[in-house]
Design an enzyme around this catalytic site. Structure first.
Site, PDB file in Angstrom:
ATOM      1  N   ARG A 180       2.396   7.112 -13.332  1.00 55.40           N
ATOM      2  CA  ARG A 180       2.578   8.037 -12.196  1.00 55.40           C
ATOM      3  C   ARG A 180       3.316   9.303 -12.613  1.00 55.40           C
ATOM      4  NH1 ARG A 180      -0.578   5.149 -11.511  1.00 55.40           N
ATOM      5  NH2 ARG A 180      -0.747   3.375 -10.135  1.00 55.40           N
ATOM      6  N   GLU A 182       8.385   5.301  -6.535  1.00 54.02           N
ATOM      7  CA  GLU A 182       7.122   5.967  -6.880  1.00 54.02           C
ATOM      8  C   GLU A 182       6.935   7.165  -5.935  1.00 54.02           C
ATOM      9  OE1 GLU A 182       3.654   3.553  -7.610  1.00 54.02           O
ATOM     10  OE2 GLU A 182       2.307   5.073  -6.797  1.00 54.02           O
ATOM     11  N   CYS A 191       2.154   3.218  -2.299  1.00 52.48           N
ATOM     12  CA  CYS A 191       3.230   2.344  -2.772  1.00 52.48           C
ATOM     13  C   CYS A 191       4.516   3.151  -2.936  1.00 52.48           C
ATOM     14  CB  CYS A 191       2.853   1.710  -4.114  1.00 52.48           C
ATOM     15  SG  CYS A 191       1.552   0.493  -3.927  1.00 52.48           S
TER      16      CYS A 191
HETATM   17  C1  LIG Z   1      -3.314   4.020   1.495  1.00 52.65           C
HETATM   18  C2  LIG Z   1      -2.911   4.607   0.179  1.00 52.65           C
HETATM   19  C3  LIG Z   1      -3.274   3.961  -1.004  1.00 52.65           C
HETATM   20  C4  LIG Z   1      -2.892   4.500  -2.234  1.00 52.65           C
HETATM   21  N1  LIG Z   1      -3.249   3.828  -3.359  1.00 52.65           N
HETATM   22  C5  LIG Z   1      -2.892   4.340  -4.545  1.00 52.65           C
HETATM   23  C6  LIG Z   1      -3.255   3.682  -5.753  1.00 52.65           C
HETATM   24  O1  LIG Z   1      -3.898   2.640  -5.755  1.00 52.65           O
HETATM   25  N2  LIG Z   1      -2.877   4.255  -6.920  1.00 52.65           N
HETATM   26  C7  LIG Z   1      -2.161   5.418  -6.967  1.00 52.65           C
HETATM   27  O2  LIG Z   1      -1.860   5.908  -8.066  1.00 52.65           O
HETATM   28  N3  LIG Z   1      -1.797   6.052  -5.838  1.00 52.65           N
HETATM   29  C8  LIG Z   1      -2.137   5.545  -4.637  1.00 52.65           C
HETATM   30  N4  LIG Z   1      -1.772   6.190  -3.505  1.00 52.65           N
HETATM   31  C9  LIG Z   1      -0.979   7.411  -3.613  1.00 52.65           C
HETATM   32  C10 LIG Z   1      -1.910   8.567  -3.928  1.00 52.65           C
HETATM   33  O3  LIG Z   1      -2.143   8.611  -5.315  1.00 52.65           O
HETATM   34  C11 LIG Z   1      -1.308   9.858  -3.686  1.00 52.65           C
HETATM   35  O4  LIG Z   1      -0.973   9.848  -2.329  1.00 52.65           O
HETATM   36  C12 LIG Z   1      -2.310  10.996  -3.957  1.00 52.65           C
HETATM   37  O5  LIG Z   1      -2.973  10.812  -5.220  1.00 52.65           O
HETATM   38  C13 LIG Z   1      -1.598  12.266  -4.042  1.00 52.65           C
HETATM   39  O6  LIG Z   1      -2.543  13.272  -3.815  1.00 52.65           O
HETATM   40  P1  LIG Z   1      -2.275  14.336  -2.660  1.00 52.65           P
HETATM   41  O7  LIG Z   1      -3.329  15.375  -2.828  1.00 52.65           O
HETATM   42  O8  LIG Z   1      -2.152  13.643  -1.345  1.00 52.65           O
HETATM   43  O9  LIG Z   1      -0.888  14.919  -3.138  1.00 52.65           O
HETATM   44  P2  LIG Z   1       0.479  15.058  -2.327  1.00 52.65           P
HETATM   45  O10 LIG Z   1       0.913  13.741  -1.790  1.00 52.65           O
HETATM   46  O11 LIG Z   1       0.336  16.202  -1.404  1.00 52.65           O
HETATM   47  O12 LIG Z   1       1.420  15.465  -3.549  1.00 52.65           O
HETATM   48  C14 LIG Z   1       1.873  14.502  -4.458  1.00 52.65           C
HETATM   49  C15 LIG Z   1       2.617  15.242  -5.587  1.00 52.65           C
HETATM   50  O13 LIG Z   1       1.673  15.969  -6.367  1.00 52.65           O
HETATM   51  C16 LIG Z   1       1.980  17.358  -6.357  1.00 52.65           C
HETATM   52  N5  LIG Z   1       0.702  18.094  -6.281  1.00 52.65           N
HETATM   53  C17 LIG Z   1      -0.304  17.906  -5.387  1.00 52.65           C
HETATM   54  N6  LIG Z   1      -1.319  18.749  -5.632  1.00 52.65           N
HETATM   55  C18 LIG Z   1      -0.936  19.502  -6.728  1.00 52.65           C
HETATM   56  C19 LIG Z   1      -1.538  20.557  -7.483  1.00 52.65           C
HETATM   57  N7  LIG Z   1      -2.756  21.051  -7.198  1.00 52.65           N
HETATM   58  N8  LIG Z   1      -0.838  21.078  -8.515  1.00 52.65           N
HETATM   59  C20 LIG Z   1       0.390  20.624  -8.855  1.00 52.65           C
HETATM   60  N9  LIG Z   1       1.013  19.621  -8.187  1.00 52.65           N
HETATM   61  C21 LIG Z   1       0.358  19.070  -7.135  1.00 52.65           C
HETATM   62  C22 LIG Z   1       2.857  17.584  -5.117  1.00 52.65           C
HETATM   63  O14 LIG Z   1       3.697  18.702  -5.293  1.00 52.65           O
HETATM   64  C23 LIG Z   1       3.628  16.269  -5.064  1.00 52.65           C
HETATM   65  O15 LIG Z   1       4.736  16.287  -5.951  1.00 52.65           O
HETATM   66  C24 LIG Z   1      -2.147   5.691  -2.267  1.00 52.65           C
HETATM   67  C25 LIG Z   1      -1.798   6.349  -1.095  1.00 52.65           C
HETATM   68  C26 LIG Z   1      -2.159   5.814   0.135  1.00 52.65           C
HETATM   69  C27 LIG Z   1      -1.762   6.531   1.385  1.00 52.65           C
END
Ligand SMILES: Cc1cc2nc3c(=O)[nH]c(=O)nc-3n(C[C@H](O)[C@H](O)[C@H](O)COP(=O)(O)OP(=O)(O)OC[C@H]3O[C@@H](n4cnc5c(N)ncnc54)[C@H](O)[C@@H]3O)c2cc1C
Length: 245
Positions: free
Chosen positions: A109, A236, A166
């Site tokens: 992560r 996480e 998580c």
């Molecule tokens: C139901 C559920 C199941 C999930 N299952 C998994 C799983 O199995 N495995 C797993 O690894 N994760 C899991 N997640 C978490 C998931 O990986 C993250 O929520 C998602 O990948 C983050 O993407 P986001 O676009 O929502 O980013 P955000 O939540 O908006 O941001 C997350 C972080 O990334 C940064 N970020 C986002 N976009 C950029 C960009 N373009 N450039 C630089 N930094 C950026 C943000 O600043 C922040 O620090 C789960 C989440 C949920 C709600």
């Protein structure tokens, strides 16, 4: 992310500049594809499956954007997004920079690139796109694998609830969810926040939950696991501090 209750002196950037997927090159059975960071990850995975490209289907069921998945090195069912990355492009100090794999480090992560510097607020970098190396596969098999992974996630995780996924990282050789469940945290609530009854590592916003209650539960859970198993769980979920008043 879990934002603390209060004022946040932040500008929120939604990097929705473009949503493109392009074929870069084909090298034998391998195909290099470039995807925009703002593309929803599930859309990207469906596109790859339609194009009979295998390698990332293990990420099925993970919400968010391609950029967010890279920033967190999202992973599931033995696949992490970093495994397939050849190059990442980042916007930093007014222009775009591209870095090949040897300049990038993907951990559990975590994603570290040449501009990574968490202490410096002017070190802001935004992932704009990335190149992925995929392998040619069978479309039907890829869709079947994706459906299987999604089904397994739906059966074991509260995928439709309000959560950030998580909250604790899995310690080496263990599952945070198992440790939390063994400490009786499945279903434990405080205020409008609670651990899922389906999977103890998911903290849910059940009803107008506050970050104060969420952080209380996280501390409570961490202490419970540490005293029962001697394991210090690591967060996480990223906690965003608010302005101190
Ligand atoms: C139901 C559920 C199941 C999930 N299952 C998994 C799983 O199995 N495995 C797993 O690894 N994760 C899991 N997640 C978490 C998931 O990986 C993250 O929520 C998602 O990948 C983050 O993407 P986001 O676009 O929502 O980013 P955000 O939540 O908006 O941001 C997350 C972080 O990334 C940064 N970020 C986002 N976009 C950029 C960009 N373009 N450039 C630089 N930094 C950026 C943000 O600043 C922040 O620090 C789960 C989440 C949920 C709600």
């Amino acid at each position: 992310m879990l934002a603390q209750d209060g004022d946040h002196p932040l500008i929120l950037i939604r990097p929705a500049f473009e949503r493109k997927i392009a074929l870069v090159e084909t090298i034998g059975e391998q195909v290099v594809v470039r995807a925009s960071a703002s593309l929803p990850l599930p859309h990207f995975l469906i596109h790859l499956a339609k194009a009979s490209l295998t390698g990332l289907e293990g990420l099925s069921g993970i919400p968010g954007s391609v950029g967010g998945a890279i920033a967190m090195n999202a992973g599931s069912f033995g696949t992490t997004i970093g495994d397939r990355i050849r190059q990442v492009s980042l916007w930093h100090k007014g222009r775009e920079h591209s870095f090949l794999r040897d300049k990038l480090t993907f951990g559990y992560r975590s994603f570290v690139h040449p501009f990574s510097c968490p202490e410096q607020s002017d070190a802001l970098s935004i992932i704009t796109s990335a190149e992925f190396v995929l392998t040619r596969g069978e479309r039907k098999k890829i869709f079947a694998a994706m459906a299987g992974y999604t089904q397994r996630k739906r059966a074991t995780q509260p995928v439709c609830a309000k959560s950030a996924g998580c909250v604790f990282k899995n310690p080496a050789g263990e599952y945070a969810g198992r440790l939390l469940e063994a400490c009786g945290l499945k279903g434990k609530t405080r205020g409008g926040v609670g651990f899922s009854t389906l999977h103890a590592n998911f903290l849910l916003n059940l009803q107008k939950g506050s970050a104060k209650d969420a952080l209380w539960l996280l501390r409570y859970a961490r202490d419970a696991v540490e005293s029962a198993f001697g394991i210090a769980l690591e967060l996480e979920v990223r906690v965003v501090p608010c302005l101190q008043t």
